[in-house]
Design a protein around this motif. Structure first.
Motif, PDB file in Angstrom:
ATOM      1  N   TYR A 249       0.809  -1.219   0.000  1.00  0.00           N
ATOM      2  CA  TYR A 249       0.000   0.000   0.000  1.00  0.00           C
ATOM      3  C   TYR A 249       0.846   1.275   0.000  1.00  0.00           C
ATOM      4  CZ  TYR A 249      -3.848  -3.156   1.199  1.00  0.00           C
ATOM      5  OH  TYR A 249      -4.776  -4.167   1.198  1.00  0.00           O
ATOM      6  N   TYR A 250       1.956   1.277   0.729  1.00  0.00           N
ATOM      7  CA  TYR A 250       2.771   2.498   0.780  1.00  0.00           C
ATOM      8  C   TYR A 250       3.617   2.667  -0.469  1.00  0.00           C
ATOM      9  CZ  TYR A 250       1.109   3.299   5.436  1.00  0.00           C
ATOM     10  OH  TYR A 250       0.277   3.539   6.502  1.00  0.00           O
ATOM     11  N   ALA A 251       4.074   1.568  -1.061  1.00  0.00           N
ATOM     12  CA  ALA A 251       4.760   1.662  -2.353  1.00  0.00           C
ATOM     13  C   ALA A 251       3.796   2.225  -3.399  1.00  0.00           C
ATOM     14  CB  ALA A 251       5.272   0.289  -2.782  1.00  0.00           C
ATOM     15  N   ILE A 252       2.562   1.751  -3.369  1.00  0.00           N
ATOM     16  CA  ILE A 252       1.533   2.248  -4.283  1.00  0.00           C
ATOM     17  C   ILE A 252       1.242   3.723  -3.996  1.00  0.00           C
ATOM     18  CG2 ILE A 252      -0.940   2.084  -4.822  1.00  0.00           C
ATOM     19  CD1 ILE A 252      -0.600  -0.997  -4.457  1.00  0.00           C
ATOM     20  N   PHE A 253       1.104   4.082  -2.742  1.00  0.00           N
ATOM     21  CA  PHE A 253       0.845   5.464  -2.346  1.00  0.00           C
ATOM     22  C   PHE A 253       1.927   6.390  -2.884  1.00  0.00           C
ATOM     23  CE2 PHE A 253       1.453   8.966   0.660  1.00  0.00           C
ATOM     24  CZ  PHE A 253       0.171   9.499   0.744  1.00  0.00           C
ATOM     25  N   LEU A 254       3.170   6.004  -2.723  1.00  0.00           N
ATOM     26  CA  LEU A 254       4.290   6.832  -3.173  1.00  0.00           C
ATOM     27  C   LEU A 254       4.323   6.958  -4.699  1.00  0.00           C
ATOM     28  CD1 LEU A 254       6.889   5.473  -0.651  1.00  0.00           C
ATOM     29  CD2 LEU A 254       6.384   7.902  -0.965  1.00  0.00           C
ATOM     30  N   LYS A 255       4.048   5.867  -5.388  1.00  0.00           N
ATOM     31  CA  LYS A 255       4.029   5.901  -6.853  1.00  0.00           C
ATOM     32  C   LYS A 255       2.855   6.719  -7.367  1.00  0.00           C
ATOM     33  CE  LYS A 255       4.990   4.660 -11.096  1.00  0.00           C
ATOM     34  NZ  LYS A 255       6.215   5.119 -11.783  1.00  0.00           N
ATOM     35  N   LYS A 256       1.704   6.484  -6.784  1.00  0.00           N
ATOM     36  CA  LYS A 256       0.450   7.058  -7.266  1.00  0.00           C
ATOM     37  C   LYS A 256       0.341   8.565  -7.048  1.00  0.00           C
ATOM     38  CE  LYS A 256      -4.517   6.150  -6.677  1.00  0.00           C
ATOM     39  NZ  LYS A 256      -5.492   5.270  -5.997  1.00  0.00           N
ATOM     40  N   TYR A 257       0.763   9.024  -5.880  1.00  0.00           N
ATOM     41  CA  TYR A 257       0.549  10.432  -5.532  1.00  0.00           C
ATOM     42  C   TYR A 257       1.790  11.312  -5.660  1.00  0.00           C
ATOM     43  CZ  TYR A 257      -3.938   8.796  -3.817  1.00  0.00           C
ATOM     44  OH  TYR A 257      -5.192   8.231  -3.731  1.00  0.00           O
ATOM     45  N   PHE A 258       2.978  10.689  -5.704  1.00  0.00           N
ATOM     46  CA  PHE A 258       4.202  11.486  -5.772  1.00  0.00           C
ATOM     47  C   PHE A 258       5.120  11.101  -6.924  1.00  0.00           C
ATOM     48  CE2 PHE A 258       2.790  11.495  -1.344  1.00  0.00           C
ATOM     49  CZ  PHE A 258       2.710  12.864  -1.106  1.00  0.00           C
ATOM     50  N   GLY A 259       4.728  10.087  -7.685  1.00  0.00           N
ATOM     51  CA  GLY A 259       5.535   9.678  -8.828  1.00  0.00           C
ATOM     52  C   GLY A 259       6.886   9.108  -8.456  1.00  0.00           C
ATOM     53  N   VAL A 260       7.006   8.611  -7.221  1.00  0.00           N
ATOM     54  CA  VAL A 260       8.275   8.048  -6.752  1.00  0.00           C
ATOM     55  C   VAL A 260       8.508   6.675  -7.385  1.00  0.00           C
ATOM     56  CG1 VAL A 260       9.467   7.154  -4.695  1.00  0.00           C
ATOM     57  CG2 VAL A 260       8.203   9.307  -4.573  1.00  0.00           C
ATOM     58  N   ASP A 261       9.745   6.389  -7.719  1.00  0.00           N
ATOM     59  CA  ASP A 261      10.147   5.065  -8.200  1.00  0.00           C
ATOM     60  C   ASP A 261      10.134   4.141  -6.979  1.00  0.00           C
ATOM     61  OD1 ASP A 261      11.220   2.838  -9.403  1.00  0.00           O
ATOM     62  OD2 ASP A 261      13.231   3.673  -9.656  1.00  0.00           O
ATOM     63  N   ALA A 262       9.020   3.436  -6.777  1.00  0.00           N
ATOM     64  CA  ALA A 262       8.787   2.704  -5.529  1.00  0.00           C
ATOM     65  C   ALA A 262       8.915   1.196  -5.719  1.00  0.00           C
ATOM     66  CB  ALA A 262       7.409   3.040  -4.974  1.00  0.00           C
ATOM     67  N   THR A 263       9.454   0.550  -4.694  1.00  0.00           N
ATOM     68  CA  THR A 263       9.654  -0.896  -4.700  1.00  0.00           C
ATOM     69  C   THR A 263       9.055  -1.515  -3.445  1.00  0.00           C
ATOM     70  OG1 THR A 263      11.689  -0.763  -6.011  1.00  0.00           O
ATOM     71  CG2 THR A 263      11.406  -2.731  -4.668  1.00  0.00           C
ATOM     72  N   LEU A 264       8.454  -2.676  -3.606  1.00  0.00           N
ATOM     73  CA  LEU A 264       7.926  -3.470  -2.492  1.00  0.00           C
ATOM     74  C   LEU A 264       8.857  -4.650  -2.253  1.00  0.00           C
ATOM     75  CD1 LEU A 264       5.763  -4.664  -0.526  1.00  0.00           C
ATOM     76  CD2 LEU A 264       4.674  -5.663  -2.558  1.00  0.00           C
ATOM     77  N   PHE A 265       9.244  -4.835  -0.995  1.00  0.00           N
ATOM     78  CA  PHE A 265      10.066  -5.985  -0.609  1.00  0.00           C
ATOM     79  C   PHE A 265       9.354  -6.739   0.504  1.00  0.00           C
ATOM     80  CE2 PHE A 265      12.983  -8.196   2.124  1.00  0.00           C
ATOM     81  CZ  PHE A 265      13.942  -8.725   1.286  1.00  0.00           C
ATOM     82  N   ASP A 266       9.232  -8.054   0.364  1.00  0.00           N
ATOM     83  CA  ASP A 266       8.638  -8.846   1.441  1.00  0.00           C
ATOM     84  C   ASP A 266       9.129 -10.284   1.366  1.00  0.00           C
ATOM     85  OD1 ASP A 266       6.942  -9.842   3.534  1.00  0.00           O
ATOM     86  OD2 ASP A 266       5.549  -8.228   3.111  1.00  0.00           O
ATOM     87  N   TYR A 267       8.994 -10.945   2.497  1.00  0.00           N
ATOM     88  CA  TYR A 267       9.377 -12.357   2.636  1.00  0.00           C
ATOM     89  C   TYR A 267       8.417 -13.243   1.858  1.00  0.00           C
ATOM     90  CZ  TYR A 267      11.306 -16.313   5.333  1.00  0.00           C
ATOM     91  OH  TYR A 267      11.935 -17.468   5.740  1.00  0.00           O
ATOM     92  N   TYR A 268       7.169 -12.804   1.740  1.00  0.00           N
ATOM     93  CA  TYR A 268       6.154 -13.564   1.011  1.00  0.00           C
ATOM     94  C   TYR A 268       5.336 -12.618   0.152  1.00  0.00           C
ATOM     95  CZ  TYR A 268       1.937 -16.209  -0.043  1.00  0.00           C
ATOM     96  OH  TYR A 268       0.900 -16.806  -0.702  1.00  0.00           O
ATOM     97  N   ILE A 269       5.259 -12.918  -1.135  1.00  0.00           N
ATOM     98  CA  ILE A 269       4.472 -12.128  -2.083  1.00  0.00           C
ATOM     99  C   ILE A 269       3.414 -13.033  -2.713  1.00  0.00           C
ATOM    100  CG2 ILE A 269       4.480 -10.770  -4.210  1.00  0.00           C
ATOM    101  CD1 ILE A 269       6.039  -9.324  -2.129  1.00  0.00           C
ATOM    102  N   HIS A 270       2.145 -12.730  -2.492  1.00  0.00           N
ATOM    103  CA  HIS A 270       1.053 -13.442  -3.144  1.00  0.00           C
ATOM    104  C   HIS A 270       0.740 -12.670  -4.416  1.00  0.00           C
ATOM    105  CE1 HIS A 270      -2.839 -15.119  -4.062  1.00  0.00           C
ATOM    106  NE2 HIS A 270      -2.828 -15.906  -3.001  1.00  0.00           N
ATOM    107  N   THR A 271       1.172 -13.183  -5.559  1.00  0.00           N
ATOM    108  CA  THR A 271       1.088 -12.417  -6.795  1.00  0.00           C
ATOM    109  C   THR A 271      -0.352 -12.118  -7.205  1.00  0.00           C
ATOM    110  OG1 THR A 271       1.295 -14.479  -8.065  1.00  0.00           O
ATOM    111  CG2 THR A 271       3.315 -13.217  -7.660  1.00  0.00           C
ATOM    112  N   GLY A 272      -1.269 -13.041  -6.921  1.00  0.00           N
ATOM    113  CA  GLY A 272      -2.662 -12.813  -7.268  1.00  0.00           C
ATOM    114  C   GLY A 272      -3.245 -11.636  -6.506  1.00  0.00           C
TER     115      GLY A 272
END
Length: 250
Positions: A56-79
């Motif tokens: 959600y915060y990577a999306i927030f940064l990309k969506k509202y500020f145009g930041v080159d944002a990355t999500l990192f996590d131990y588990y990613i559910h792609t669906g």
């Protein structure tokens, strides 16, 4: 990962059974004022959200500020990730996505902003998990860490009515002074740590609680909201979050 209070299976089960994840992240999303101040004031161009699935915060940064944002996590559910991105008018290619172990990864790049929301309290060694953020942070960059405050009313509610979830949190990590001290010991500058938010309570298992507990929950919520409207203070007993900010020396 090491010294954790949860594991990959826990998070896999958690996200696969969680509902209502795909929503449009609003402009006034939690911590938006802090993030906006950091992003605009420091001219943030790149950021990584650690332990942040579904991003959600990577999306927030990309969506509202145009930041080159990355999500990192131990588990990613792609669906789930694709559903959340689609709800926000984005595609997988619009943000970076890294699935990996924070205790093993060697970052390929560094970022202007490194943030985590609700990550560090799931580990026993708080100073160590904070230190794991720093290899991702560019010199002069900003570290932003947020975590829930379970040392007041919200913590009492969690402990009494959702002991299983409560046990997955390191309550001793929820101490602004201790968190600030760890950051300074790690060589960070401009360190600030404080309770954040006027009042809120929540229960992960609220839907399965008996009616009497739901009524109690509502009464507590209303009483806290009224109290902090009359006396708008942020405090250990009532504030739902703790926020830490710091910068990495150049």
């Amino acid at each position: 990962m090491s010294n954790e209070l949860t594991n990959r299976d826990f998070w896999k089960n958690y996200w696969e059974n969680k509902t209502g994840l795909a929503f449009k992240v609003p402009a006034n999303y939690t911590f938006h004022k802090i993030i906006e101040k950091i992003t605009t004031g420091n001219k943030v161009k790149s950021a990584i959200e650690l332990g942040g699935f579904p991003g959600y915060y990577a999306i927030f940064l990309k969506k509202y500020f145009g930041v080159d944002a990355t999500l990192f996590d131990y588990y990613i559910h792609t669906g789930v990730l694709d559903e959340v991105l689609d709800a926000n008018g984005l595609r997988r290619t619009d943000i970076g996505v890294i699935e990996g172990d924070l205790f093993k990864i060697q970052p390929e790049k560094r970022y202007d902003l490194v943030l985590s929301a609700g990550l560090i309290e799931h580990f026993n060694n708080t100073k160590d998990i904070i230190a794991r953020h720093l290899p991702f942070l560019d010199p002069g960059g900003t570290l932003l860490i947020t975590l829930p405050n379970f040392t007041g009313v919200n913590g009492w509610l969690q402990r009494k009515y959702d002991a299983d979830n409560y046990s997955k949190h390191n309550i001793s990590s929820m101490d602004p002074q201790k968190l600030a001290d760890y950051c300074r010991q790690l060589g960070l500058q401009n360190v600030k740590a404080c309770y954040y938010g006027k009042f809120s309570v929540w229960l992960e298992n609220k839907a399965s609680q008996p009616r009497s507990i739901k009524v109690l929950f509502k009464l507590l919520w209303l009483a806290g909201k009224v109290a902090t409207k009359i006396v708008p203070v942020e405090s250990k007993n009532l504030s739902p979050y703790i926020v830490v900010t710091a910068t990495k020396p150049n």
